[in-house]
Motif scaffolding. Structure first.
Motif, short mmCIF file in Angstrom:
data_model
loop_
_atom_site.label_atom_id
_atom_site.label_comp_id
_atom_site.label_asym_id
_atom_site.label_seq_id
_atom_site.Cartn_x
_atom_site.Cartn_y
_atom_site.Cartn_z
N UNK A 41 0.78 -1.24 0.00
CA UNK A 41 0.00 0.00 0.00
C UNK A 41 0.82 1.29 0.00
N UNK A 42 2.10 1.21 0.25
CA UNK A 42 2.91 2.41 0.45
C UNK A 42 2.81 3.37 -0.73
N UNK A 194 8.57 -3.51 -5.86
CA UNK A 194 8.56 -2.83 -4.57
C UNK A 194 7.62 -1.64 -4.56
N UNK A 195 6.96 -1.38 -5.68
CA UNK A 195 6.03 -0.26 -5.74
C UNK A 195 6.70 1.09 -5.84
N UNK A 196 7.91 1.14 -6.41
CA UNK A 196 8.65 2.39 -6.53
C UNK A 196 7.86 3.41 -7.33
N UNK A 197 7.84 4.64 -6.85
CA UNK A 197 7.12 5.70 -7.56
C UNK A 197 7.90 6.22 -8.76
N UNK A 243 2.55 -5.41 -13.21
CA UNK A 243 3.11 -4.95 -11.94
C UNK A 243 2.98 -3.43 -11.81
N UNK A 244 3.21 -2.72 -12.91
CA UNK A 244 3.03 -1.26 -12.88
C UNK A 244 1.59 -0.89 -12.58
N UNK A 245 0.66 -1.65 -13.13
CA UNK A 245 -0.76 -1.36 -12.92
C UNK A 245 -1.16 -1.52 -11.46
N UNK A 246 -0.39 -2.31 -10.69
CA UNK A 246 -0.73 -2.57 -9.30
C UNK A 246 -0.18 -1.51 -8.35
#
Length: 260
Positions: A41-42, A194-197, A243-246
């Motif tokens: 969620x970060x 890792x959800x990197x912005x 993965x980007x979409x998530x």
């Protein structure tokens, strides 16, 4: 009705699960909150349908950890004690088993130990409580953040081991012709998991290690992503696009810099 520490060792496995879950869940939620937020969620927070609840995925993760810990504990109670690599019984878990089977545990209320298990350790904690914290809470939650990232990526169709795929698979051989491009591609896939912005921005330490500048890195990464999409479009879709979409919004503007 009073619940005692000895109830954790009830011969009735279903009955014992109730006090076990009351004992463990607050501590499990405390220790897993941050890694689960970082993994899923970060920079947002995990929020369920009602106040104080978590999303279904995170609640399910805690339930799985609780069940894994309970099954391990029940096996230990029956003599099937986990072993170290050296073949010795896990000492801390044996200490928990010895205590819950002891005469003292039959008159020892469980309730005071619930908040005690959740807080930070203290020097005056009884040994069995310290051992419970180590073996029943910390042990099942070890490496949780990375495990959840990998499992969630796989659930979205991604590979469990993209590093192994791209370094070893026959179909990926053309991607290995440029070592620097391959390293940049692997690092990029790791960042989006890792959800990197800013996943298209190569970290400075990686630039230093590869001895290249930002412009060269961007060019090589763009080329590597394009080659991956051409060589294995379904792999690209599962391990990059999905993965980007998530990644939770708001996304950084430089996502648009990639070949998507």
């Amino acid at each position: 009705m009073s619940v005692y520490v000895s109830d954790l060792a009830s011969p009735d496995s279903a009955a014992a699960f109730v006090p076990f879950s009351r004992f463990l869940v607050p501590a499990l939620r405390r220790i897993t909150r941050s890694p689960l937020v970082r993994a899923r969620h970060w920079p947002l927070r995990c929020a369920g349908p009602t106040e104080g609840t978590w999303c279904a995925d995170c609640e399910s993760t805690v339930d799985d950890l609780l069940l894994a810990s309970y099954n391990r504990f029940r096996r230990a109670l029956t003599g099937d004690m986990p072993r170290t690599k050296a073949g010795a019984a896990v000492r801390e878990l044996q200490e928990v088993v010895n205590h819950v089977h002891s005469p003292h545990a039959r008159g020892e209320a469980l309730a005071p130990f619930v908040p005690a298990l959740s807080r930070a350790p203290r020097t005056d904690d009884p040994g069995w409580l310290r051992a419970s914290r180590a073996q029943l809470v910390h042990y099942p939650a070890r490496h949780l953040e990375e495990r959840v990232r990998r499992e969630d990526a796989v659930a979205r169709g991604g590979s469990a081991r993209p590093d192994r795929d791209l370094r070893k698979a026959i179909w990926a051989a053309p991607l290995r012709s440029d070592r620097l491009a391959l390293e940049l591609l692997l690092a990029y896939i790791a960042r989006i998991r890792r959800g990197a912005r800013s996943p298209f921005t190569t970290p400075s330490d990686l630039l230093t290690r590869l001895a290249i500048d930002t412009r060269t890195a961007n060019q090589k990464l763009t080329t590597a992503l394009s080659h991956l999409r051409q060589i294995r479009p379904e792999y690209y879709a599962a391990n990059v696009t999905a993965q980007l979409a998530a990644v939770p919004l708001p996304l950084h503007h430089d996502l648009a810099a990639g070949p998507d």
